[in-house]
Design a protein around this motif. Structure first.
Motif, short mmCIF file in Angstrom:
data_model
loop_
_atom_site.label_atom_id
_atom_site.label_comp_id
_atom_site.label_asym_id
_atom_site.label_seq_id
_atom_site.Cartn_x
_atom_site.Cartn_y
_atom_site.Cartn_z
N GLY A 1 69.39 31.97 49.30
CA GLY A 1 69.84 33.31 48.93
C GLY A 1 68.94 34.37 49.53
O GLY A 1 68.90 34.58 50.74
N ARG A 2 68.14 35.02 48.65
CA ARG A 2 67.36 36.16 49.14
C ARG A 2 66.19 35.76 50.03
O ARG A 2 65.60 36.61 50.70
N SER A 3 65.83 34.47 50.05
CA SER A 3 64.74 34.02 50.92
C SER A 3 65.23 33.61 52.31
O SER A 3 64.45 33.16 53.14
N HIS B 1 59.91 31.45 54.09
CA HIS B 1 61.31 31.87 54.08
C HIS B 1 62.04 31.23 55.25
O HIS B 1 61.42 30.70 56.18
N GLY B 2 63.36 31.27 55.20
CA GLY B 2 64.18 30.64 56.21
C GLY B 2 64.82 31.65 57.14
O GLY B 2 64.82 32.86 56.88
N LEU B 3 65.36 31.16 58.23
CA LEU B 3 66.07 31.99 59.20
C LEU B 3 67.12 31.12 59.88
O LEU B 3 66.78 30.11 60.48
N VAL B 4 68.37 31.52 59.76
CA VAL B 4 69.47 30.78 60.37
C VAL B 4 69.92 31.52 61.63
O VAL B 4 70.15 32.74 61.59
N GLY B 5 70.06 30.80 62.70
CA GLY B 5 70.53 31.36 63.96
C GLY B 5 70.18 30.43 65.09
O GLY B 5 69.13 29.79 65.08
N LEU C 1 57.16 32.43 61.88
CA LEU C 1 55.93 31.70 62.20
C LEU C 1 54.73 32.31 61.49
O LEU C 1 53.81 31.59 61.08
N ALA C 2 54.74 33.63 61.29
CA ALA C 2 53.62 34.30 60.61
C ALA C 2 53.49 33.84 59.17
O ALA C 2 52.38 33.71 58.64
N VAL C 3 54.62 33.60 58.51
CA VAL C 3 54.60 33.19 57.10
C VAL C 3 54.51 31.67 56.97
O VAL C 3 53.61 31.13 56.32
N ASN C 4 55.44 30.97 57.60
CA ASN C 4 55.59 29.53 57.36
C ASN C 4 54.50 28.68 58.00
O ASN C 4 54.22 27.57 57.54
N LEU C 5 53.86 29.19 59.04
CA LEU C 5 52.84 28.40 59.73
C LEU C 5 51.48 29.09 59.69
O LEU C 5 50.52 28.58 59.11
N ARG C 6 51.38 30.28 60.30
CA ARG C 6 50.08 30.95 60.35
C ARG C 6 49.58 31.30 58.95
O ARG C 6 48.39 31.21 58.67
#
Length: 274
Positions: A186-188, A85-89, A103-108
């Motif tokens: 969107g929701r991700s 999932h993404g995160l904007v900021g 990091l827990a989802v996209n990498l670890r």
């Protein structure tokens, strides 16, 4: 169904690229292990589909899903690490929990699933690992610092992994999509609480860009899935496969500029000998 029929193991199979890749693999005649945190949301039903619970942040669920796949099909030929999932900021806007969650989802999470599947592929002396990265794994946009961190790290890990497992008959492919019409924007996608000083900066502008592009992205995830299947089938596919003209153009511009910077700095940067 022959025991030699390929088995695809896909994370995040309930939406977006995961759903499209699962459908394309199934249509090709493959057997598919479709996983998601909520397997009841997987929209596929077929004798050659095994829908399983898998949360990439939960090692026990990963081990259970891999074991169930082996018990049902006896092998895993293609692993697709799609969940993310993404995160904007801006970096300053992000909370510690938001950073940890990405990091827990996209990498670890990718590392955990890959490590769980590798013993099977090593025993087979064959297999392909498809890592869903992003154009954001090559180019870090302001306002996307932690997402880019996760994808840059994923690419570095995957490049090293390719050299480690290549002699054992296992390939790695890094997929770098641009904007595709999935749920990613969107929701991700999550958004950090804004700090006013960043509102008129490029980091602030990224918020509006993601909201505006949701549902109108120019590229078709079904076409991406077809290209990924072609890439897996072709033994000459390179390590990195950008998808979409936007990704290809932006990556070319980044690499061309980076090479020019390297050449401009090289005379001074190389003057380091005793």
């Amino acid at each position: 169904m022959s025991d030699s029929t390929p088995v695809w193991f896909i994370t995040g199979s309930n939406t977006g690229f995961g759903d499209a890749i699962a459908r394309a693999a199934l249509a090709s005649g493959a057997r598919v292990v479709a996983t998601a945190r909520r397997p009841e949301t997987i929209q596929l039903s077929d004798d050659n589909i095994l829908a399983l619970h898998l949360d990439v942040t939960d090692p026990e669920s990963i081990e259970a899903a891999v074991a169930a796949a082996i018990e049902r099909f006896g092998r895993i030929d293609v692993l697709v690490n799609n969940a993310g999932h993404g995160l904007v900021g801006a970096l300053e806007e992000l909370s510690e929990k938001q950073i940890d969650d990405v990091l827990a989802v996209n990498l670890r999470g990718v590392m955990r699933v890959t490590r769980a599947v590798l013993p099977t592929m090593r025993a087979q002396r064959s297999g392909t690992i498809v890592q869903l990265s992003s154009v954001g794994g090559v180019i870090a946009n302001p306002g996307h610092a932690i997402y880019a961190t996760s994808k840059f790290a994923l690419e570095g890990m995957s490049e090293a992994l390719a050299g480690e497992v290549g002699p054992l008959g296992i390939r790695v492919l890094i997929v770098e999509p641009g904007p595709f019409r999935t749920e990613f924007a969107g929701r991700s996608m999550s958004f950090a609480d804004p700090i006013e000083d960043y509102a008129t900066t490029p980091a602030g502008a990224l918020r509006a860009r993601f909201r505006d592009q949701n549902g109108v992205q120019p590229n078709d995830p079904e076409r991406a899935a077809a290209l990924i299947l072609e890439a897996v089938a072709d033994p000459n596919t390179p390590l990195r496969i950008p998808l979409g003209p936007e990704a290809i153009d932006r990556i070319r511009t980044k690499l061309t500029g980076q090479l020019a910077d390297l050449e401009a700095w090289a005379p001074r940067g190389a003057d380091t000998r005793f």
